[in-house]
Write a protein that holds these residues in place. Structure first.
Motif, short mmCIF file in Angstrom:
data_model
loop_
_atom_site.label_atom_id
_atom_site.label_comp_id
_atom_site.label_asym_id
_atom_site.label_seq_id
_atom_site.Cartn_x
_atom_site.Cartn_y
_atom_site.Cartn_z
N LEU A 63 5.55 1.44 -4.45
CA LEU A 63 4.73 1.68 -3.28
C LEU A 63 5.27 2.87 -2.51
O LEU A 63 6.47 3.02 -2.36
CB LEU A 63 4.70 0.43 -2.38
CG LEU A 63 3.97 0.56 -1.04
CD1 LEU A 63 2.48 0.75 -1.25
CD2 LEU A 63 4.25 -0.65 -0.16
N ARG A 65 4.70 4.41 1.23
CA ARG A 65 4.11 4.20 2.54
C ARG A 65 4.30 5.47 3.38
O ARG A 65 5.42 5.95 3.54
CB ARG A 65 4.75 3.01 3.25
CG ARG A 65 4.15 2.71 4.63
CD ARG A 65 4.92 1.60 5.31
NE ARG A 65 4.83 0.38 4.58
CZ ARG A 65 3.87 -0.53 4.72
NH1 ARG A 65 2.90 -0.32 5.61
NH2 ARG A 65 3.85 -1.63 4.01
N GLU A 85 -9.09 7.03 2.31
CA GLU A 85 -9.20 6.72 0.88
C GLU A 85 -9.05 7.98 0.02
O GLU A 85 -8.41 7.95 -1.04
CB GLU A 85 -10.55 6.05 0.61
CG GLU A 85 -10.72 4.70 1.30
CD GLU A 85 -12.07 4.10 1.04
OE1 GLU A 85 -12.89 4.76 0.33
OE2 GLU A 85 -12.35 3.00 1.56
N SER A 88 -5.38 9.00 0.04
CA SER A 88 -4.57 8.05 -0.72
C SER A 88 -4.67 8.33 -2.22
O SER A 88 -3.66 8.27 -2.95
CB SER A 88 -5.01 6.61 -0.43
OG SER A 88 -4.83 6.30 0.93
N GLN A 99 1.10 3.14 -5.93
CA GLN A 99 0.23 2.70 -4.85
C GLN A 99 0.64 3.38 -3.54
O GLN A 99 1.82 3.47 -3.22
CB GLN A 99 0.31 1.18 -4.69
CG GLN A 99 -0.62 0.63 -3.62
CD GLN A 99 -0.49 -0.88 -3.46
OE1 GLN A 99 0.29 -1.50 -4.18
NE2 GLN A 99 -1.23 -1.44 -2.54
N LYS A 101 -0.02 3.71 0.67
CA LYS A 101 -0.56 3.11 1.89
C LYS A 101 -0.28 4.06 3.04
O LYS A 101 0.85 4.49 3.23
CB LYS A 101 0.08 1.75 2.15
CG LYS A 101 -0.55 1.03 3.33
CD LYS A 101 -0.02 -0.37 3.49
CE LYS A 101 -0.71 -1.09 4.65
NZ LYS A 101 -0.19 -2.46 4.84
N ASP A 103 -0.42 4.70 7.12
CA ASP A 103 -0.48 4.15 8.47
C ASP A 103 -0.62 5.30 9.46
O ASP A 103 -0.12 6.40 9.23
CB ASP A 103 0.76 3.32 8.81
CG ASP A 103 0.90 2.12 7.88
OD1 ASP A 103 -0.13 1.63 7.40
OD2 ASP A 103 2.05 1.69 7.63
#
Length: 258
Positions: A63, A65, A85, A88, A99, A101, A103
């Protein structure tokens, strides 16, 4: 040559935090580092008009972030989250299919963010506004918003001059060697017709303590109590020379004789 140190790196582990938070082995370190550089360049170009101040990248097992500190979160999110989207998916390709993510953290006072102040001055210089006017306006705005001090430095062919030079404006307290002071630093480049002008900004912000009373500024005191002093008209009027009693009669009031 003067030996300079970045104010953010100088205060790491004291009152500043790392902007890339991950650990990698010797085999993966170079790949992660170049991926971080690509991500930052992509986001800076994509969100050039979104007042993006800081990008924090964290990595877990599978992941990535990313935390974006911006003063315009609406432009970053887009309609129904379409921009999030899209970004990402692009960043996931840069990271090898991991993946991603994203914020978003909103900056409520962009006038007290050094990076946004430097980028604002750079934008004004690209619009051919006088560099002195832009720097003075940024200094005055930051001090009016409650900053303890600010210093702005512009270097390059200022005003289209043939010889490059540097000028700076400073107001308030900016202790660059005091580690406990909350110094924020920002750097931006203005790509003008006659060359690149670099803008550096050091901003001394008050420590952010929840529930702590904010010190009162001089303008607030004068607005509340008038120009007479701290408490306005509470101070008793000064006694005149004619109202004073003689030196020998101060112990007891004078008695009228019949």
């Amino acid at each position: 040559m003067g030996q300079k140190v970045n104010p953010i790196g100088f205060r790491l582990a004291v009152n500043k935090d790392w902007r890339s938070k991950w650990y990698a082995s010797e085999q993966d370190f170079a790949d992660f580092l170049h991926a971080d550089l690509k991500i930052r360049a992509y986001l800076k170009g994509k969100l050039s008009s979104a007042a993006l101040s800081k990008i924090v990248i964290e990595r877990a097992w599978n992941l990535v972030r990313i935390t974006l500190h911006t003063a315009r979160p609406g432009l970053v999110i887009g309609r129904k989250g379409q921009e999030i989207e899209l970004m990402s998916g692009e960043i996931s390709n840069m990271c090898g299919g991991k993946q991603v993510k994203i914020d978003i953290m909103e900056i409520r006072q962009p006038e007290l963010d050094a990076q946004l102040v430097a980028e604002s001055v750079a934008t004004q210089l690209e619009r051919r506004i006088s560099f002195r006017r832009a720097m003075k306006r940024a200094v005055q705005t930051a001090m009016d918003m409650g900053a303890d001090g600010i210093r702005i430095r512009c270097a390059g062919r200022l005003g289209g001059a043939d010889i490059a030079r540097a000028e700076f404006y400073r107001q308030g307290k900016v202790p660059l060697q005091t580690l406990r002071s909350n110094i924020d630093y920002g750097f931006a480049e203005a790509r003008t017709v006659y060359g690149i002008i670099g803008i550096k900004c050091w901003l001394n912000r008050k420590p952010e303590v929840e529930g702590a009373p904010q010190p009162e500024r001089r303008n607030d005191r004068e607005r509340r109590g008038g120009a007479g002093g701290r408490d306005g008209d509470r101070r008793p009027p000064r006694q005149g020379v004619g109202d004073r009693q003689p030196r020998g009669d101060r112990s007891a009031p004078a008695v009228e004789q019949a």
